[in-house]
Design a protein around this motif. Structure first.
Motif, PDB file in Angstrom:
ATOM      1  N   GLN A 197       4.736  -2.364   2.331  1.00 11.90           N
ATOM      2  CA  GLN A 197       5.626  -1.591   3.199  1.00 11.90           C
ATOM      3  C   GLN A 197       6.519  -0.624   2.432  1.00 11.90           C
ATOM      4  N   ALA A 198       6.893  -0.979   1.219  1.00  9.40           N
ATOM      5  CA  ALA A 198       7.747  -0.124   0.391  1.00  9.40           C
ATOM      6  C   ALA A 198       7.148  -0.083  -1.004  1.00  9.40           C
ATOM      7  N   PRO A 199       6.123   0.748  -1.203  1.00 13.26           N
ATOM      8  CA  PRO A 199       5.408   0.705  -2.486  1.00 13.26           C
ATOM      9  C   PRO A 199       6.268   1.075  -3.689  1.00 13.26           C
ATOM     10  N   GLY A 200       7.307   1.826  -3.526  1.00  8.32           N
ATOM     11  CA  GLY A 200       8.128   2.226  -4.661  1.00  8.32           C
ATOM     12  C   GLY A 200       9.271   1.270  -4.945  1.00  8.32           C
ATOM     13  N   ALA A 201       9.302   0.118  -4.282  1.00  8.53           N
ATOM     14  CA  ALA A 201      10.432  -0.792  -4.431  1.00  8.53           C
ATOM     15  C   ALA A 201      10.501  -1.420  -5.815  1.00  8.53           C
ATOM     16  N   PHE A 202       9.358  -1.558  -6.473  1.00  6.20           N
ATOM     17  CA  PHE A 202       9.349  -2.240  -7.767  1.00  6.20           C
ATOM     18  C   PHE A 202       9.217  -1.295  -8.943  1.00  6.20           C
ATOM     19  N   THR A 203       9.107  -0.004  -8.689  1.00  3.15           N
ATOM     20  CA  THR A 203       9.029   0.946  -9.798  1.00  3.15           C
ATOM     21  C   THR A 203      10.450   1.328 -10.217  1.00  3.15           C
ATOM     22  N   PRO A 204      10.712   1.373 -11.505  1.00  2.58           N
ATOM     23  CA  PRO A 204      12.067   1.734 -11.938  1.00  2.58           C
ATOM     24  C   PRO A 204      12.354   3.196 -11.609  1.00  2.58           C
ATOM     25  N   ARG A 205      13.563   3.434 -11.206  1.00  2.00           N
ATOM     26  CA  ARG A 205      13.968   4.799 -10.857  1.00  2.00           C
ATOM     27  C   ARG A 205      14.223   5.606 -12.118  1.00  2.00           C
ATOM     28  N   ALA A 206      13.965   6.889 -12.008  1.00  2.00           N
ATOM     29  CA  ALA A 206      14.226   7.785 -13.135  1.00  2.00           C
ATOM     30  C   ALA A 206      15.735   7.893 -13.328  1.00  2.00           C
ATOM     31  N   GLU A 207      16.152   7.854 -14.535  1.00  2.00           N
ATOM     32  CA  GLU A 207      17.583   7.926 -14.833  1.00  2.00           C
ATOM     33  C   GLU A 207      18.082   9.338 -14.598  1.00  2.00           C
TER      34      GLU A 207
END
Length: 134
Positions: free
Chosen positions: A47-57
């Motif tokens: 449902q939220a594929p980007g939930a586990f990818t670290p965000r760009a600083e």
């Protein structure tokens, strides 16, 4: 079998806990928790594929520091002095102007006891008068 310290009280009964039952309950609880976590991870991943990818600083811009504060202060004070010593229109449509601060203080001081009373409105021009040729 009672002893001297206990008096006539009976000894506590031995624990009637079955180790196998405890292990089954704890194991099933851990299995349930593991299945719930796996289900939530699967749900979030779909449902939220980007939930586990670290965000760009994101870097915040550095603050703009004054390089010559003395010159800035001098310019600021000169601008304030010019504003306080000059004539200028505040609202030309309503005939409101600013005057030099020294002249304004003299006008207020010249009013005496009535210095802070409300100003009388300007008299309205006569109806027949106009600013152009008659």
């Amino acid at each position: 079998m009672p002893n001297k310290e206990m008096g006539s009280r009976a000894l506590p009964q031995p624990a009637g806990i079955h180790n196998r039952a405890v292990l089954v309950v704890v194991g099933s609880f851990l299995l349930f928790v593991g299945a719930a976590i796996a289900g939530m991870l699967l749900f979030l991943n779909t449902q939220a594929p980007g939930a586990f990818t670290p965000r760009a600083e994101r870097r915040f811009p550095s603050p703009e520091l004054q390089t010559f504060p003395e010159a800035d202060l001098t310019r600021f004070e000169a601008a304030q002095r010019a504003r306080l010593t000059a004539y200028a229109w505040v609202d030309r449509d309503h005939n409101i102007a600013s005057i030099p601060i020294d002249e304004a203080m003299q006008l207020v001081a010249g009013r005496g006891d009535q210095a802070y009373d409300a100003l009388q409105p300007a008299p309205a021009p006569p109806h027949g008068a106009s600013g152009g040729n008659p």
